[in-house]
Enzyme design. Structure first.
Site, short mmCIF file in Angstrom:
data_model
loop_
_atom_site.label_atom_id
_atom_site.label_comp_id
_atom_site.label_asym_id
_atom_site.label_seq_id
_atom_site.Cartn_x
_atom_site.Cartn_y
_atom_site.Cartn_z
N GLU A 35 0.86 -1.19 0.00
CA GLU A 35 0.00 0.00 0.00
C GLU A 35 0.89 1.24 0.00
O GLU A 35 1.79 1.36 0.83
CB GLU A 35 -0.92 -0.04 1.24
N GLY A 115 3.95 0.43 -5.48
CA GLY A 115 4.26 -0.84 -6.15
C GLY A 115 3.98 -0.79 -7.64
O GLY A 115 3.20 0.03 -8.12
N GLY A 176 -22.66 16.76 -11.27
CA GLY A 176 -22.88 15.32 -11.15
C GLY A 176 -23.86 15.02 -10.03
O GLY A 176 -23.59 15.33 -8.87
N GLY A 178 -24.89 12.00 -9.08
CA GLY A 178 -24.79 10.61 -8.63
C GLY A 178 -24.69 10.58 -7.11
O GLY A 178 -24.94 11.58 -6.43
N ALA A 311 -17.65 -0.23 -1.66
CA ALA A 311 -16.70 -0.90 -0.78
C ALA A 311 -17.11 -2.35 -0.55
O ALA A 311 -16.27 -3.26 -0.56
CB ALA A 311 -16.64 -0.16 0.55
N HIS A 438 -43.77 -3.92 15.35
CA HIS A 438 -44.50 -2.64 15.29
C HIS A 438 -44.19 -1.81 16.53
O HIS A 438 -44.17 -2.36 17.62
CB HIS A 438 -45.99 -2.92 15.22
C1 LIG Z 1 -16.78 10.31 -1.40
C2 LIG Z 1 -16.98 8.81 -1.51
C3 LIG Z 1 -17.96 8.19 -0.76
C4 LIG Z 1 -18.13 6.81 -0.85
N1 LIG Z 1 -19.10 6.23 -0.09
C5 LIG Z 1 -19.29 4.90 -0.17
C6 LIG Z 1 -20.26 4.26 0.64
O1 LIG Z 1 -20.94 4.89 1.45
N2 LIG Z 1 -20.41 2.92 0.53
C7 LIG Z 1 -19.68 2.19 -0.35
O2 LIG Z 1 -19.87 0.97 -0.42
N3 LIG Z 1 -18.75 2.76 -1.14
C8 LIG Z 1 -18.53 4.09 -1.07
N4 LIG Z 1 -17.56 4.67 -1.83
C9 LIG Z 1 -16.81 3.84 -2.78
C10 LIG Z 1 -15.70 3.07 -2.07
O3 LIG Z 1 -14.90 3.96 -1.34
C11 LIG Z 1 -14.87 2.31 -3.10
O4 LIG Z 1 -15.73 1.51 -3.89
C12 LIG Z 1 -13.85 1.42 -2.45
O5 LIG Z 1 -12.97 2.18 -1.64
C13 LIG Z 1 -13.03 0.67 -3.52
O6 LIG Z 1 -12.09 -0.11 -2.89
P1 LIG Z 1 -10.77 -0.55 -3.69
O7 LIG Z 1 -10.00 -1.43 -2.75
O8 LIG Z 1 -11.11 -1.08 -5.00
O9 LIG Z 1 -9.98 0.80 -3.97
P2 LIG Z 1 -9.42 1.91 -3.00
O10 LIG Z 1 -10.18 1.99 -1.75
O11 LIG Z 1 -9.28 3.13 -3.84
O12 LIG Z 1 -7.98 1.36 -2.59
C14 LIG Z 1 -6.94 1.26 -3.47
C15 LIG Z 1 -5.67 1.39 -2.69
O13 LIG Z 1 -4.57 1.10 -3.53
C16 LIG Z 1 -3.51 1.97 -3.21
N5 LIG Z 1 -2.64 2.07 -4.38
C17 LIG Z 1 -2.93 2.57 -5.59
N6 LIG Z 1 -1.87 2.46 -6.40
C18 LIG Z 1 -0.88 1.87 -5.68
C19 LIG Z 1 0.44 1.49 -5.97
N7 LIG Z 1 1.00 1.71 -7.16
N8 LIG Z 1 1.16 0.91 -5.00
C20 LIG Z 1 0.62 0.69 -3.77
N9 LIG Z 1 -0.63 1.03 -3.45
C21 LIG Z 1 -1.38 1.61 -4.40
C22 LIG Z 1 -4.20 3.29 -2.87
O14 LIG Z 1 -3.38 4.11 -2.07
C23 LIG Z 1 -5.44 2.79 -2.13
O15 LIG Z 1 -5.26 2.73 -0.75
C24 LIG Z 1 -17.33 6.04 -1.74
C25 LIG Z 1 -16.33 6.67 -2.49
C26 LIG Z 1 -16.16 8.04 -2.37
C27 LIG Z 1 -15.07 8.70 -3.16
#
Ligand SMILES: Cc1cc2nc3c(=O)[nH]c(=O)nc-3n(C[C@H](O)[C@H](O)[C@H](O)COP(=O)(O)OP(=O)(O)OC[C@H]3O[C@@H](n4cnc5c(N)ncnc54)[C@H](O)[C@@H]3O)c2cc1C
Length: 461
Positions: A35, A115, A176, A178, A311, A438
């Site tokens: 990370e 990475g 947006g 969304g 998430a 209820h």
């Molecule tokens: C404002 C906002 C509100 C949200 N609210 C919700 C919600 O209420 N409920 C919900 O389900 N989802 C929500 N989401 C979406 C959710 O945050 C994402 O779907 C989720 O975090 C995706 O997880 P991920 O592991 O795919 O990516 P990420 O959480 O983006 O994690 C990817 C990780 O990889 C690391 N990384 C990237 N490149 C490298 C590299 N080269 N080397 C090492 N590390 C690297 C990054 O630092 C990061 O920590 C929200 C998103 C936003 C922006």
């Protein structure tokens, strides 16, 4: 240069990556989690958790403003933006510490560094190389912009900037409509800002059922949140006290800030994916229904693949991949059956198909719309909204429930029951057998299914 080998190396420690790491470790694998910033990723540090903390503060502000309506005298003296930030940060810090300790307790090796996929079985971080027979890509996503629209982080901002804003803006335009745009609109309005959403499509929350969007739009209008639907952004220029946004057709809007919330794009550029032979599509890693990429030793999960950017989808995919690699039986995720929640006031929650999706797939449906005004607990909570249930139209009456769409305060907490109904192929008559407590808001699920099963209790059409 050091070289270390593991059973599985995971690149990216967000929801998808760390869920995969936790499950793989539980299954006895030696796991490296790489990370570059903080484990927990977008959700914990810049997404789900901090936004929901702000939304909670917004709800408290609304309650204190409106408390006289239930006979409680309070005075609302405004928002202390610094204190709101401290509260939000304390929530994030506490969960971050908890996550770090869970990861450590499973003996996962966390490597902090940038990475890059060096080969189908190795990831390089600086001079060090981490090898494994199985690599999982989980580098997530970042905010997108539009061509010609540059984010300066002060007047034109993304959700990352909005979350650390040290003040309540007097006025905001949100590009947006969304989930992210709608949630920030809700927060800022509760904090006292003038808010206008610009959405290109004909409804807010374009992925939700049209009926839910209409209820939300009415509620937003009552709250004084403006929106321009079917409106195309053309340009933004600075003004003395903020920005001026021009829409196609010449309409202009002025505000202190422009929040760009037009979606998120995958983080994949320059990370060696294509060079290692991983097939890509518009920046996303291409996967099969079991999250396998075109390279047999490489899997991918989360926002990096073209599945719903949530998430809990990342959690589900991470677990699936760990179990598949461990040789356990796995089945593809039914993405229609994953619940979706927008945590605005009112909340919008759904599972299954919208009426439009059912029509597109040629499924004939019957539906019932149960207004929250008929639900005792909703009246007590002074919330308005609706519960819509869609079932397949069968000759003998309604068949399988294929969509549940809720709008109202706290309805996000109810969607897990709807998820069970959808995923167990229940029919309205099955759900009608279940007695709901209820007075609770969960009765809206019971009442809607009773009505669809032909034996309405409080419902009248
Ligand atoms: C404002 C906002 C509100 C949200 N609210 C919700 C919600 O209420 N409920 C919900 O389900 N989802 C929500 N989401 C979406 C959710 O945050 C994402 O779907 C989720 O975090 C995706 O997880 P991920 O592991 O795919 O990516 P990420 O959480 O983006 O994690 C990817 C990780 O990889 C690391 N990384 C990237 N490149 C490298 C590299 N080269 N080397 C090492 N590390 C690297 C990054 O630092 C990061 O920590 C929200 C998103 C936003 C922006």
């Amino acid at each position: 240069m050091a070289e270390a080998s593991y059973d599985i190396v995971i690149l990216g420690g967000g929801s998808g990556g760390y869920a995969c790491a936790l499950r793989a470790a539980e299954l006895g694998m030696r796991v490296a989690l790489i990370e570059k910033d903080k484990v927990g990723g977008t959700c914990l540090h810049r997404g789900c958790i901090p936004t929901k903390a702000l939304l909670h503060a917004a709800e408290v502000a609304d309650h204190s403003r409106d408390s006289a309506s239930v006979g409680v005298r309070t005075s609302f003296d405004g928002i202390d933006a610094t204190a709101v930030q401290s509260y939000k940060d304390s929530v994030v810090d506490r969960l971050y510490k908890g996550l770090q300790s869970t990861i450590a307790s499973r003996k996962i090796e966390t490597i902090i560094g940038d990475g890059r996929l060096e080969s189908p079985t190795s990831v390089r971080v600086g001079d060090d190389v981490y090898t494994a027979p199985q690599i999982v890509l989980a580098t997530g996503s970042v905010p997108r912009s539009l061509p010609g629209l540059s984010i300066d982080g002060s007047r034109v901002i993304t959700s990352d900037d909005a979350l650390v804003l040290d003040r309540v803006p007097s006025s905001v335009i949100i590009l947006g409509g969304g989930v992210i745009g709608v949630e920030f609109a809700s927060v800022w309005r509760s904090f006292g800002a003038d808010v206008t959403i610009v959405e290109m499509l004909p409804q807010l929350l374009p992925l939700e059922d049209e009926a839910s969007a209409k209820v939300l739009q009415r509620a937003f209008r009552r709250r004084g949140i403006g929106y321009d639907l079917g409106a195309r952004f053309e340009s933004v220029s600075p003004s003395d006290d903020g920005v001026v946004v021009t829409l196609a057709g010449g309409k202009t809007l002025a505000a202190e800030l422009l929040l760009v919330a037009v979606g998120r794009g995958p983080v994949s550029d320059g990370l060696g994916y294509e060079e290692a032979g991983v097939e890509m599509e518009r920046g996303f890693v291409k996967v099969d229904p079991l999250c396998r990429t075109s390279v047999p030793s490489v899997s991918a999960v989360g926002d990096l693949i073209n599945t719903p950017q949530l998430a809990h989808v990342g959690f589900g995919e991470g677990i699936l991949v760990a179990e598949r690699i461990a040789g356990l039986p796995v089945v593809p995720i039914d993405y229609d059956g994953v619940p979706r929640i927008t945590y605005s006031d009112p909340e919008v929650a759904s599972v299954g198909l919208t009426a439009a999706q059912a029509a597109e797939r040629g499924i004939e449906t019957v539906e019932v719309n149960y207004p929250l005004g008929g639900n005792g607990k909703s009246v007590i909570l002074q919330t308005q909204g609706s519960a819509k249930v869609l079932a397949v139209k069968e000759p003998g009456g309604p068949g399988r429930v294929i969509g549940v769409h809720l709008v109202g305060s706290r309805v996000g907490e109810l969607i897990a029951e709807a998820q069970l109904i959808y995923n167990w192929d229940a029919e309205p008559s099955d759900v009608a057998q279940l007695i709901h407590p209820h007075p609770t808001q969960s009765e809206i699920i019971g009442e809607a299914h009773l009505a669809l099963a032909g034996k309405p209790l409080h419902f009248h059409a």
